[in-house]
Write an enzyme that holds these catalytic residues in place. Structure first.
Site, mmCIF file in Angstrom:
data_model
loop_
_atom_site.group_PDB
_atom_site.id
_atom_site.type_symbol
_atom_site.label_atom_id
_atom_site.label_comp_id
_atom_site.label_asym_id
_atom_site.label_seq_id
_atom_site.Cartn_x
_atom_site.Cartn_y
_atom_site.Cartn_z
ATOM 1 N N ASP A 145 16.870 48.586 46.923
ATOM 2 C CA ASP A 145 17.371 47.495 47.761
ATOM 3 C C ASP A 145 16.257 46.833 48.569
ATOM 4 O O ASP A 145 16.250 45.610 48.725
ATOM 5 C CB ASP A 145 18.470 48.010 48.692
ATOM 6 C CG ASP A 145 19.770 48.301 47.946
ATOM 7 O OD1 ASP A 145 19.950 47.768 46.835
ATOM 8 O OD2 ASP A 145 20.596 49.075 48.469
ATOM 9 N N HIS A 160 24.585 43.592 46.489
ATOM 10 C CA HIS A 160 24.684 43.731 45.046
ATOM 11 C C HIS A 160 25.621 42.675 44.458
ATOM 12 O O HIS A 160 26.570 42.234 45.108
ATOM 13 C CB HIS A 160 25.203 45.123 44.684
ATOM 14 C CG HIS A 160 24.307 46.227 45.156
ATOM 15 N ND1 HIS A 160 24.786 47.471 45.502
ATOM 16 C CD2 HIS A 160 22.965 46.266 45.341
ATOM 17 C CE1 HIS A 160 23.765 48.240 45.878
ATOM 18 N NE2 HIS A 160 22.654 47.528 45.797
ATOM 19 N N LYS A 214 35.600 43.090 43.254
ATOM 20 C CA LYS A 214 35.693 44.405 43.880
ATOM 21 C C LYS A 214 36.826 44.437 44.899
ATOM 22 O O LYS A 214 37.047 43.468 45.633
ATOM 23 C CB LYS A 214 34.381 44.759 44.587
ATOM 24 C CG LYS A 214 33.189 44.868 43.659
ATOM 25 C CD LYS A 214 31.907 45.175 44.418
ATOM 26 C CE LYS A 214 30.727 45.288 43.467
ATOM 27 N NZ LYS A 214 29.449 45.546 44.174
ATOM 28 N N GLN A 230 37.151 49.971 36.269
ATOM 29 C CA GLN A 230 36.365 51.117 36.725
ATOM 30 C C GLN A 230 36.693 51.375 38.188
ATOM 31 O O GLN A 230 37.048 50.452 38.928
ATOM 32 C CB GLN A 230 34.864 50.818 36.554
ATOM 33 C CG GLN A 230 33.939 51.978 36.873
ATOM 34 C CD GLN A 230 32.493 51.672 36.465
ATOM 35 O OE1 GLN A 230 32.228 51.184 35.373
ATOM 36 N NE2 GLN A 230 31.565 51.954 37.355
ATOM 37 N N HIS A 273 27.783 41.777 47.753
ATOM 38 C CA HIS A 273 28.485 42.805 48.519
ATOM 39 C C HIS A 273 27.500 43.808 49.088
ATOM 40 O O HIS A 273 26.556 44.227 48.409
ATOM 41 C CB HIS A 273 29.489 43.543 47.626
ATOM 42 C CG HIS A 273 30.249 44.605 48.348
ATOM 43 N ND1 HIS A 273 30.086 45.953 48.081
ATOM 44 C CD2 HIS A 273 31.167 44.524 49.350
ATOM 45 C CE1 HIS A 273 30.881 46.641 48.881
ATOM 46 N NE2 HIS A 273 31.539 45.806 49.658
ATOM 47 N N ARG A 286 23.946 49.850 51.746
ATOM 48 C CA ARG A 286 24.021 49.674 50.291
ATOM 49 C C ARG A 286 24.278 48.198 50.008
ATOM 50 O O ARG A 286 25.206 47.611 50.524
ATOM 51 C CB ARG A 286 25.135 50.546 49.698
ATOM 52 C CG ARG A 286 24.931 52.056 49.897
ATOM 53 C CD ARG A 286 26.035 52.862 49.209
ATOM 54 N NE ARG A 286 25.978 54.279 49.519
ATOM 55 C CZ ARG A 286 25.312 55.189 48.801
ATOM 56 N NH1 ARG A 286 24.640 54.801 47.732
ATOM 57 N NH2 ARG A 286 25.325 56.464 49.143
ATOM 58 N N TYR A 319 35.906 51.954 45.493
ATOM 59 C CA TYR A 319 35.899 50.601 44.951
ATOM 60 C C TYR A 319 36.720 50.574 43.659
ATOM 61 O O TYR A 319 36.495 51.390 42.769
ATOM 62 C CB TYR A 319 34.498 50.144 44.535
ATOM 63 C CG TYR A 319 33.326 50.499 45.387
ATOM 64 C CD1 TYR A 319 32.557 49.489 45.964
ATOM 65 C CD2 TYR A 319 32.913 51.823 45.572
ATOM 66 C CE1 TYR A 319 31.422 49.789 46.713
ATOM 67 C CE2 TYR A 319 31.797 52.128 46.324
ATOM 68 C CZ TYR A 319 31.057 51.106 46.891
ATOM 69 O OH TYR A 319 29.933 51.417 47.621
#
Length: 202
Positions: A170, A62, A72, A47, A119, A59, A132
Site C-alpha cells: 500500500d 484498493h 463490496k 466471494q 475502498h 488497508r 466483505y
C-alpha cells in the site's frame, strides 16, 4: 433496515434494525431485496472475505478493473473501523473525494460501494474483524491500489487509530495523480455504462 446514499455516488450506508433481549441481539446485516431496490440491480455475490486487523492497521485504497470490477458490501463483526469510500472514477463530478462510515459491533452498520470505487479502512481497535461480500473473485493483475497516505486524497485518520501500520504494497502504490496519468483508473463513463448493463439484467 435503513439505506442512505453517501456523498460519493453509488455508495451507501446500511443501518440494520437490531432486536435485543436478555439472550442477546438478532439483526439482518444483508438483505438482497432491499439493497437491490437502492442500487437498481441485485448484488451478484461471488466471494466472501474476512480480515482481522490490529489497531492502527490501514488497508487500501484498493480497486479492481472494470469490467467486471468488484462491488463490496462491508461490515465489522468485531471491534471498530473507519471505512473510506473514495471516488477514483476519472470524469466523475466527485473525483478524488471520499466519504467515511464508522463500522463497529455496536450499531452494526454496513457499507456498499459499487464497482470502480476505491475502498480503504483503518482499524480503531485490536482484532477488528471485517467481513466483505464481493461481486467478483480475486483476479491477479486486475486488482490495484492507491497510496492511502496520498495528500491529494487526504484521508483523515482519527487519533483513536493510534500509530498507523501499512503494508509495503500500500505504501508503494501510486498516488491518485500518478494512477490517473498512467491510465490505471476506471472512468466515470465506463462505470456508468457498466452499472446500466447490470440494471438491464435484473
Amino acid at each position: 433496515m435503513q439505506i442512505r446514499e453517501l456523498s460519493v455516488p453509488d455508495s451507501y450506508e446500511v443501518t440494520p434494525k437490531q432486536f435485543g433481549d436478555d439472550r442477546g441481539v438478532f439483526l439482518e446485516w444483508y438483505r438482497f431485496d432491499k439493497l437491490s431496490e437502492a442500487i437498481g440491480h441485485p448484488l451478484d455475490l461471488r466471494q466472501a472475505n474476512t480480515s482481522v486487523s490490529s489497531r492502527g492497521v490501514v488497508r487500501g485504497i484498493h480497486f479492481a478493473d472494470i469490467p467486471p470490477g468488484q462491488a463490496k458490501y462491508v461490515t465489522a463483526t468485531h471491534g471498530a473501523i473507519i471505512d473510506f469510500i473514495v471516488d477514483i472514477r476519472v470524469g466523475s463530478p466527485t473525483f478524488g473525494q471520499w466519504d467515511s462510515v464508522l463500522l463497529d459491533d455496536v450499531d452494526r452498520k454496513a457499507v456498499y460501494l459499487a464497482e470502480g470505487l476505491g475502498h480503504a479502512f483503518v482499524a480503531l481497535t485490536d482484532k477488528a474483524t471485517v467481513s466483505y461480500l464481493v461481486s467478483s473473485t480475486y483476479t491477479v493483475g486486475a486488482e490495484h491500489g492507491i497510496n492511502p497516505l496520498d495528500p491529494e486524497v487526504g484521508l483523515v485518520f482519527p487519533s483513536a487509530a493510534g500509530e498507523l501500520l501499512l503494508s509495503p504494497k500500500d505504501t508503494d502504490a501510486p498516488s491518485l495523480a500518478e494512477a490517473a496519468a498512467s491510465g490505471l483508473l476506471p472512468t466515470w463513463d465506463a462505470a456508468r455504462a457498466y452499472y446500466e448493463s447490470l440494471n438491464e439484467r435484473k
